[in-house]
Design a protein around this motif. Structure first.
Motif, short mmCIF file in Angstrom:
data_model
loop_
_atom_site.label_atom_id
_atom_site.label_comp_id
_atom_site.label_asym_id
_atom_site.label_seq_id
_atom_site.Cartn_x
_atom_site.Cartn_y
_atom_site.Cartn_z
N GLN A 365 4.98 3.49 -19.36
CA GLN A 365 4.49 2.20 -18.88
C GLN A 365 3.19 2.37 -18.11
OE1 GLN A 365 7.71 3.23 -18.57
NE2 GLN A 365 9.13 1.50 -18.56
N ASN A 366 3.19 3.30 -17.16
CA ASN A 366 2.00 3.46 -16.33
C ASN A 366 0.88 4.18 -17.06
OD1 ASN A 366 2.41 2.11 -13.85
ND2 ASN A 366 3.93 3.63 -13.28
N TYR A 367 1.22 5.03 -18.02
CA TYR A 367 0.15 5.69 -18.79
C TYR A 367 -0.60 4.65 -19.62
CZ TYR A 367 -2.35 8.35 -22.26
OH TYR A 367 -3.36 8.82 -23.08
N PHE A 368 0.11 3.86 -20.40
CA PHE A 368 -0.57 2.94 -21.31
C PHE A 368 -1.20 1.76 -20.59
CE2 PHE A 368 2.00 5.18 -24.53
CZ PHE A 368 0.98 5.49 -25.41
N ARG A 369 -0.74 1.45 -19.38
CA ARG A 369 -1.38 0.37 -18.63
C ARG A 369 -2.75 0.77 -18.08
NH1 ARG A 369 3.31 -2.40 -14.95
NH2 ARG A 369 3.36 -0.31 -14.06
N ASN A 647 2.99 5.97 -8.77
CA ASN A 647 1.74 5.76 -9.49
C ASN A 647 0.59 5.44 -8.54
OD1 ASN A 647 0.49 5.64 -12.12
ND2 ASN A 647 0.21 3.45 -11.75
N ASP A 648 0.86 4.64 -7.51
CA ASP A 648 -0.19 4.34 -6.53
C ASP A 648 -0.67 5.62 -5.86
OD1 ASP A 648 0.03 1.64 -7.08
OD2 ASP A 648 1.46 1.26 -5.47
N GLN A 649 0.28 6.49 -5.54
CA GLN A 649 -0.09 7.76 -4.91
C GLN A 649 -0.77 8.68 -5.92
OE1 GLN A 649 3.45 9.34 -3.06
NE2 GLN A 649 3.83 7.47 -1.88
N ARG A 650 -0.28 8.66 -7.16
CA ARG A 650 -0.88 9.49 -8.22
C ARG A 650 -2.35 9.14 -8.41
NH1 ARG A 650 1.90 7.66 -12.29
NH2 ARG A 650 3.65 9.08 -12.16
N ALA A 800 8.62 6.83 0.85
CA ALA A 800 7.60 7.50 0.04
C ALA A 800 6.23 7.41 0.72
CB ALA A 800 7.53 6.88 -1.35
N PHE A 801 5.96 6.28 1.37
CA PHE A 801 4.68 6.12 2.07
C PHE A 801 4.60 7.08 3.25
CE2 PHE A 801 2.06 4.11 5.38
CZ PHE A 801 0.84 4.01 4.69
N VAL A 802 5.70 7.17 4.01
CA VAL A 802 5.74 8.09 5.15
C VAL A 802 5.54 9.53 4.68
CG1 VAL A 802 7.24 9.05 6.95
CG2 VAL A 802 7.20 6.58 6.55
N LEU A 803 6.22 9.89 3.59
CA LEU A 803 6.09 11.26 3.05
C LEU A 803 4.68 11.54 2.56
CD1 LEU A 803 9.45 11.46 1.06
CD2 LEU A 803 8.83 12.88 3.02
N PHE A 804 4.04 10.53 1.97
CA PHE A 804 2.67 10.70 1.47
C PHE A 804 1.70 10.94 2.63
CE2 PHE A 804 -1.36 8.97 -0.35
CZ PHE A 804 -1.49 9.87 -1.39
N GLU A 805 1.85 10.15 3.68
CA GLU A 805 1.00 10.32 4.87
C GLU A 805 1.20 11.72 5.45
OE1 GLU A 805 -1.05 7.82 6.85
OE2 GLU A 805 -1.22 7.30 4.73
N ARG A 806 2.46 12.14 5.50
CA ARG A 806 2.78 13.46 6.05
C ARG A 806 2.18 14.56 5.17
NH1 ARG A 806 8.88 13.88 7.51
NH2 ARG A 806 8.21 12.07 8.71
N MET A 807 2.22 14.35 3.82
CA MET A 807 1.65 15.34 2.90
C MET A 807 0.15 15.50 3.14
SD MET A 807 1.03 15.13 -1.18
CE MET A 807 -0.47 14.23 -0.84
#
Length: 925
Positions: A365-369, A647-650, A800-807
């Motif tokens: 879905q996210n690839y073809f979009r 996908n937003d993080q990707r 996921a947002f908290v983990l992304f910020e921490r990453m």
């Protein structure tokens, strides 16, 4: 009622939309005499003319009529095939980014040439996506003749191409390939360290063939590139020992789905037990820091309480081997994912193999979009029209047939049990075969195909069974399924890509029967005329017998699959017949069908071998199918909801990687990271608004030494009257800048720039990989939040947002620490620096219908040989450069994805199995 009257008077919205395109079709037809008058050279020159017009300000819509007329004429001259008017309509629908639903046999493959040519004129690249390698090769060769004749370049992406070949194929005006290959190349590109290594261009326009199969059926499972993780054997064993002693009152199990969850009392008990082992990072079991531990705990519980030895798996040669629940066969080389296989290995006390860790993943879905314009074509999309719009914002347009459909669709026949049903089917097939009517039988599984085959053997009926492994062989069988008295059994007719022509297929017969005759042999034209005459005579006999008879042995979960099967009969106005045979033991009827009262009535009122047919029963089946379709849609919707978060993080990570690769230098990024790290360290020890006596001075000194390798005079600075956190931060940042400037001054500037980029990319990839692993584990356990009356998807987004910020914080600190503390020695450069090649990662996309691996690793075998050639003791090395040793296991039944028996640790297909693969020039998986 009013709607039906309005539809009868004015036509449906679809009819009106298709009719509105007739005006453009008339323009195309009006240009035909003019285009026909052009010489070959003048026809080829049309492409350059169109490009000039686009540069002059015209749009693709402006040149569409003439471009389509040009393709039609080129097709006549090159292939001897002229596009019908309805195919022109299909081409326009594809160009507009919509889905063209066209009946089987209406020539979708030829329709695609119109939109691909028009959009390829811009030079931005057009991708044509197919369901298997055979169709990608065939269409690139067959339809590619039209494009090459008109001066366009055509490429094809299939497994075992090297990087240069892939880059060249993607650089073509039109590129054919499979959905898996396109997706994996995108992921691999975003793991490379230099823009020049990447093979794909920016996305422009894609046409997806069998769009329902690719964007609906296969979209339940994401594409994943994985590699081995660190050894966690000790943790698996520790957790397994805890779980083995857990009382049944501490968990709740669902045997149907093999899911299991802790009770509140069980969660408290396990929390206490884990705390004693030291595995918990924090005291609370469900804190985000403990996500990985909870995930492995859940898998250990499933392994011990839900998976039974000698039922779900066996232990053979100190290895856990999965047993296929449908066939009872051992599945060598297959492993459960997400740590479940390791949990079972710990349970059985065998050697624990390293778990594969996700390095990159994306859903279809996210690839073809990501394509600015996306279109598709299939014979069956209307039943999923709402999903196509919700997920992809693509309308489904039903294209009328060139000739009215003559097929007769009979009512379903219902039987009490499978034996009665198959006996009736075998008799019906035998009757049709005797009168010369060809029969195509659709089954839902390989096992049902084998069962029916045994019934037909008893009746003495000759038949062919389609093997789902070799698409080229399938094409030849399907092509001749319309011959007089032919009986063909197939498990799934979606995406076969070959029409069933009554009387047989002339091209395939020529290919099969005249392969030993040279092209210039004088006998060849005579033999071709003979074959054509035989096919024409046989076609007439088949027409007299009633055309193709399509027989369904069971209803599929999706109405689309049934419609695809029916659609094989009645091609281009031919007569045809379709009928489905059902019984109470069919999965669909058993699980989702009418209630037990209906079942009791059938059992009590039907004699053995007797059948009934009813519109009400057929309607009930359709209702059951709608239920299943709705359930499957919910599954796919959930997949894409969770992947949207990733996908937003990707996108952020991949954009940052791209910017780093494109930059001459990243010193400004490195400086910002260093200053941010200093800010974080000071902020943790000296919170804003606090007094100096409240600061954690000892902790600040320790962190500065550990991360930055600095020993600033903190105690002296604290003696000053106006000292504050901001002043401390400025002084520490200035010290770190001085250290770095001194280090940079000693190095070659060009070498230092490359070093900074390499470290930044390497650490970014490392932390992104670890982040993906944590998100995978989080997703496995987040559903438990539902017990606290919380929406799991909302909780997942937040965590996921908290983990992304921490990453990102960890990444900044890691890069800063390496550059500040490491001592670099730059040796004299004697040869140009070469960037590291990507390892031979595992690529996976499990077919949601069959459960089998649906993708090849797609890496070039020659590159693998070069890699293995440097490994002592490998079969590649034994054969010398570019060679492979003999395969002592040739002819044995070894799965291509199983570990090689030689003990190299590589997949069989990448080791000794590569020998057989080269020798037999047959399509790969």
């Amino acid at each position: 009622m009013i709607q039906n009257i309005a539809k009868a008077l004015f036509g449906s919205s679809n009819d009106r939309y298709v009719k509105s395109l007739d005006k453009i079709v008339r323009q195309i037809n009006a240009l035909e005499p003019q285009i026909q008058a052009l010489t070959d050279a003048e026809l080829v020159a049309q492409t350059a003319k169109f490009r000039e017009q686009l540069e002059g300000g015209k749009t693709l819509d402006d040149i569409l009529p003439e471009a389509f007329a040009t393709v039609r004429e080129a097709s006549v001259r090159v292939l001897g095939m002229r596009h019908f008017d309805v195919q022109m309509v299909g081409g326009m629908v594809l160009h507009r980014g919509e889905i063209a639903e066209m009946r089987t046999g209406e020539g979708k493959t030829l329709v695609a040439t119109l939109a691909t040519y028009l959009n390829a004129i811009e030079g931005k690249g057009v991708h044509v996506v197919t369901v298997n390698d055979y169709l990608a090769r065939r269409d690139a060769d067959w339809m590619g003749r039209i494009h090459k004749f008109l001066g366009l370049t055509v490429g094809v992406i299939v497994p075992n191409l090297n990087e240069f070949e892939r880059r060249e194929a993607y650089g073509s005006d039109i590129t054919y390939g499979t959905n898996n290959e396109f997706g994996f190349d995108y992921l691999r590109d975003n793991m490379k360290h230099d823009r020049a290594q990447m093979v794909q261009r920016p996305f422009n326009f894609a046409i997806v063939d069998e769009v329902d199969s690719i964007l609906i059926d296969e979209a339940r499972t994401p594409l994943i590139i994985s590699g081995p993780t660190d050894d966690k054997s000790e943790m698996y064993v520790t957790i397994d020992a805890i779980v083995k002693n857990i009382d049944e009152s501490f968990y709740e199990a669902d045997e149907k789905t093999k899911n299991i969850s802790w009770t509140e009392e069980g969660a408290e008990k396990i929390e206490a037990l884990l705390a004693d082992t030291g595995l918990l990072v924090t005291d609370n079991l469900y804190d985000v820091e403990n996500t990985q531990v909870v995930h492995h705990l859940d898998q250990a519980l499933r392994a011990n309480k839900m998976f039974k030895r000698d039922i779900d798996y066996i232990v053979k040669d100190d290895k856990v081997v999965i047993i296929d629940e449908f066939t009872g066969r051992m599945m060598d080389g297959r492993r459960w994912s997400n740590g479940l296989h390791q949990a079972v290995e710990a349970k059985e006390g065998v050697k624990i193999e390293p778990e594969n860790q996700t390095m990159a993943s994306i859903t279809f879905q996210n690839y073809f979009r990501m394509y600015p314009k996306l279109s598709g074509m299939t014979g069956t999309a209307a039943t999923e029209a709402s999903e196509f719009w919700d997920i992809y914002k693509m309308n489904v347009v039903e294209i009328p047939t060139n000739v009215p459909v003559q097929r007769i669709d009979e009512e379903d026949e219902f039987y009490k049990n499978t034996n009665d049903k198959f006996q009736a089917i075998a008799k019906a097939i035998a009757e049709k075969s005797k009168i010369g009517q060809p029969v195509l039988v659709g089954t839902v599984s390989i096992e049902k195909s084998e069962l029916l085959s045994s019934f037909l053997e008893k009746e003495g009926v000759e038949h062919s069974v389609l093997n789902a492994r070799f698409h080229e062989m399938e094409a030849h069988i399907v092509a001749q399924a319309g011959r007089l008295g032919a009986v063909t059994i197939a498990t799934n007719m979606a995406g076969r890509g070959t029409d069933i022509q009554l009387g047989g297929n002339v091209e395939f017969r020529i290919e099969d029967e005249l392969k030993d005759l040279a092209e210039d042999d004088p006998k060849r034209p005579l033999e071709i005329d003979r074959i054509k005459a035989e096919v024409a005579a046989e076609r007439q006999k088949v027409l007299d017998a009633g055309g193709l008879f399509v027989l369904g042995t069971e209803r599929h979960e999706s109405r689309r699959i049934d419609n695809q099967l029916r659609g094989r009969a009645g091609r281009q106005g031919d007569p045809g017949l379709s009928r489905f045979y059902l019984c109470l033991e069919d999965d669909l009827l058993r699980i989702f069908g009418p209630d037990t009262l209906f079942a009791r009535m059938m059992n009590s009122n039907l004699a053995d071998g007797e059948a009934i047919g009813s519109k009400w029963l057929s309607k009930a089946i359709e209702t059951a199918q709608k239920k299943v379709e709705a359930r499957n849609y919910d599954i796919r919707k959930q997949v894409v909801e969770y992947d949207d978060v990733m996908n937003d993080q990707r996108k952020v990570i991949y954009e940052q990687r791209g910017e780093v690769m494109d930059s001459e230098a990243v010193d400004d990024v490195v400086v910002d990271m260093r200053h941010d790290t200093v800010n974080t360290i000071v902020g943790e020890a000296c919170p804003p608004g606090s007094y100096p006596e409240q600061w954690d001075v000892a902790g600040l000194k320790e962190r500065l030494g550990t991360v930055l390798g600095l020993e600033p005079p903190i105690d002296d600075w604290l003696q000053e009257e106006e000292v504050d956190p901001e002043l401390l931060e400025q002084r520490i940042a200035a010290m770190s800048d001085e250290v770095m400037e001194a280090k940079i001054a000693e190095a070659d500037p060009a070498m230092w720039k490359r070093l900074e980029k390499q470290i930044l990319l390497e650490r970014l990839d490392h932390h992104w990989k670890e982040h993906l692993s944590t998100l995978d584990a989080l997703r496995q356990v987040i559903f438990l939040r539902a017990y606290a009356q919380k929406q799991p998807i909302n909780e997942y987004k937040r965590e996921a947002f908290v983990l992304f910020e921490r990453m990102l914080d960890t990444l900044r600190e890691d890069v800063t620490s390496i550059l500040m503390k490491a001592q670099f020695q730059f040796a004299p450069q004697t040869a140009p620096l070469s960037l590291p090649e990507l390892p031979d990662f595992l690529t996976g996309h499990i077919d949601p219908l069959s459960g089998f691996e649906n993708s090849d690793d797609g890496d070039d075998s020659r590159m693998r040989e070069a890699l293995f050639g440097s490994l002592a003791g490998s079969p590649m090395a034994a054969a010398g450069p570019g060679g492979v040793a003999d395969n002592p296991w040739a002819g044995e039944d070894i799965s291509r994805n199983a570990p090689c028996p030689c003990g190299s640790g590589n997949k069989y297909k990448h080791c000794h199995g590569a020998v057989g693969a080269k020798a037999a020039a047959a399509p790969t998986e």
